[in-house]
Design an enzyme around this catalytic site. Sequence first.
Site: not given
Length: 681
Positions: A653, A533, A618
Site C-alpha cells: 500500500h 487510497s 497491497d
Amino acid sequence: MAQIPDCEKYPYVHLKHKHRRIDNYYWLNQRDNPEVLDYLKRENDYTAAYLKSSEKFMEDLFHEMKNRIVEDDQSVPYKKNGYWYQTKYAKGKEYAISTRRKGDLTAKEEIFLDENIQAEGHSYYAVASKSISPNNQWLCFGEDTVGRRLYTLRFKDLFSGEFVGEQIEGTTGRALWAGDNKTVFYTKKDPETLRCNQVWRHTFGTNQDQDVLVYEEVNPEFDCGIYKTKCQTYIVIGSSSSTSTEFHYLPTTEPDAELRLFLPRAPKHEYSLTHYEGNFYMLSNHEGQNFGFYKCDPANPEIENWETIIAPNDNILLESVEIFKDYFVVVERKGGLVYLRVLPTHGEPAYYIPFNDPTYSVDLEVNVEFDTEELRFGYTSLTTPTSIFSYNLRTKEQQTLKQQKVLGEFNVKDYQSERIWAKGKDGVEIPISLVYKKGFKDQKRKPLLLYGYGSYGVSLDPYFSTIRLSLLNRGYCFAIAHIRGGEDLGRPWYENAKWLKKKNTFNDFISCGEHLLETGWVDKDALYAMGGSAGGMLMGTVMNMRPELWAGIVAQVPFVDVVTTMLDESIPLTTGEYEEWGNPNDKEYYDYMLSYSPYDNVEKTNYPPLLVTSGYHDSQVQYWEPTKWVAKLRDYKTDNNPLLLYTEMEAGHGGVSGRFEQLKEVAREYAFLFGLEGIKE
C-alpha cells in the site's frame, strides 16, 4: 507506441437484495494466475511505452528531488531509560540506522539496528516498532520483506550484538516488553482478513507455539492494539472501531496477571487512556463530539466518578494531551488549524504557544520524561521547512533543535502560502490551503494540482515538501482541499461525511475545484487532481461526477470497487470498515454505496487523462481494484486521452521501500502531469 492492453471479459454475476451486477473483470482477483500476471505486465509495459519519451525527464526529476535532501541526515536525540537514542541515514543508503549512547551524548555510539544490512537481498524491506527491554539488553523489532504488512518479530542481544534465533511470525510488528525483561506482548493479524485481532504473550527463549493468547477481539468490526502508559506502570490493550473503544490493562511488573477492564465499550463512545501518579486520564466524547479531558481513580472508573479537567467545546476538537509533572499540553484543533495549549496544574493561567503562518502543521515529538519543563514539538508549513523545537513551559523560551535543510537553490522568501474558503454545495465553508512560487498569479498559464483525502477523520495538515518544489518551480500551484470526512474542522466535520452522508466528501472537493476556477486561481483547462487510497476513491467518484472539470488525475492505490469489497468479509478492510462506509448487507447502505462507487458508475463518456498506481502486495486496497477499474474504463471511455496503470509488483500500500526509491514513483506521477502541460524539462 505500444498497443493498448486488452483485458478479457469473463462475466460474473453479483446478486444482492435482488439486484444483479455484471462484473466482467471479477476474475482479476485470482492472484498468481498467469493470465492476471500477463495483463498486469502488459499494462506496465504500456505505461512505460507511453512515458518512454519522458524517461530522461523522469531521471532528471528523480535526481533533482534527491539532490535537495541531506543524505547523511540524523534525528534529534532523545533520552530514555539512561540512553540517548537517535536515527541516522548514511550517504548512498536507503534505510535507517538506529543508534544509542549510554549516559550522555559524548559516550560511544552503539549501532543497534542497521536496516541497510537487514534489507540486503530483499526487493522490499520495512521495519515496524523497535522495542527495547527495561534492562536495555534486548531488542525486539518487526520486519516485512514483502509489503503485505505482515511482520516477523526478531530479537537481538544489544550487549553482544548478536541476533537471537527465535522468531515470531504473522504479527503486526508491534511488540513491547514487560518489566521482567523476558516477557513480550505482541499483536497478531487474522491471516485471511489481516485484521489485528489478538494479543499474545511470549516468554523469551521459548518457541512461538508455547505462546499464550492474552486477548482476542471477536467482533469483526473492532481491531486491537497494545501500548505502555507513559509512566511505564501499565500495559494497555485497546480495542476500537471508528465509533467505540474499550481498554484492558495489567501491571508491567505482573505479566501473568489477569487483565482488568477499565470501562466497557458502549455505542458511539470513544475514549483514550493513560496513567500518571495514581490516576487515569481520559479524552472522551461522552459529553460532546469534540471530546473532553477527564481523570479518575482506578478504583472508581465509572463515568459518573470522572473529574472534568476540560469540558468539551463545540468549536474546539481535543486531539491529544501530553502529561507532565506540572503541566498538561493539549493539542487542539479549531478553525481548521492546530494549536498547543499549555495548562499549568498548579494555578497559573493557561496559554497558547504562538504560531504565525496562515496555514501550518504542528505535532508533538518524543516527550518521554514527566518531571521536566521541556516540551518538544515539530512545526512546518507549506513554505517553512520542518523544525523541531524545545519549548520551556515555565519561561516560554523556545530553542530550535533542528531545522530541515534544503540543498541547492532554495529561498523560503520565493514562496507564498495562503488559506482561502470555498462554499460547498450545501452552503458550508471549506478551507483550502495553497502554496505557489511568487509570480504565479501573474503567469499567463496557471496550472494547479488539487489534493484531497476526506475519510476516516484524517486531517490533511499542510506541511513543507522538498519534493513538491519540483512542481512549484515549474509554475504549478499546489492546493489541499480540507473537505468533510477529515477532522480538519472538528469531529462534526468527519461525522457529516460518512455512512449516508459520504457524498458530502465528493461534493466538497468539486466545490473546491469550482471555486478555484471561478476565482482565477487556475485556468479552466489546467485543474489537476490527486489522491490516494480512500483519496483514490475520491478521485474516481469526482471523475465520474464531473469528468469535464479535470485536466488530468492521478489516483494512487485507489479504493474504487466499494460495493464488491464491502460485501466480501474475507478481504482486509471490510467488516472493520462498516462504521466508516456502512454495511451493504443493509439495502439502504447498499443502494447508497452503489450510487457513488467509482467502478460501478463508469459510463460511456469522455474521461480526463488518468494515471493509476497499484501495489501487487497491497494489504489495504487489493491490487485487483484499480486493475478492474482501468480495464472497465478502457472498455467504456469514448475519448483518446491517456489511461495508464502502473502496478508495483514488489510493493504494498505504501509503494516501494527505501528512502530514495520512492522518489521514482513521484517522478513518474509528476512527469505524467507535466506532460499534459507540455512541460518537458
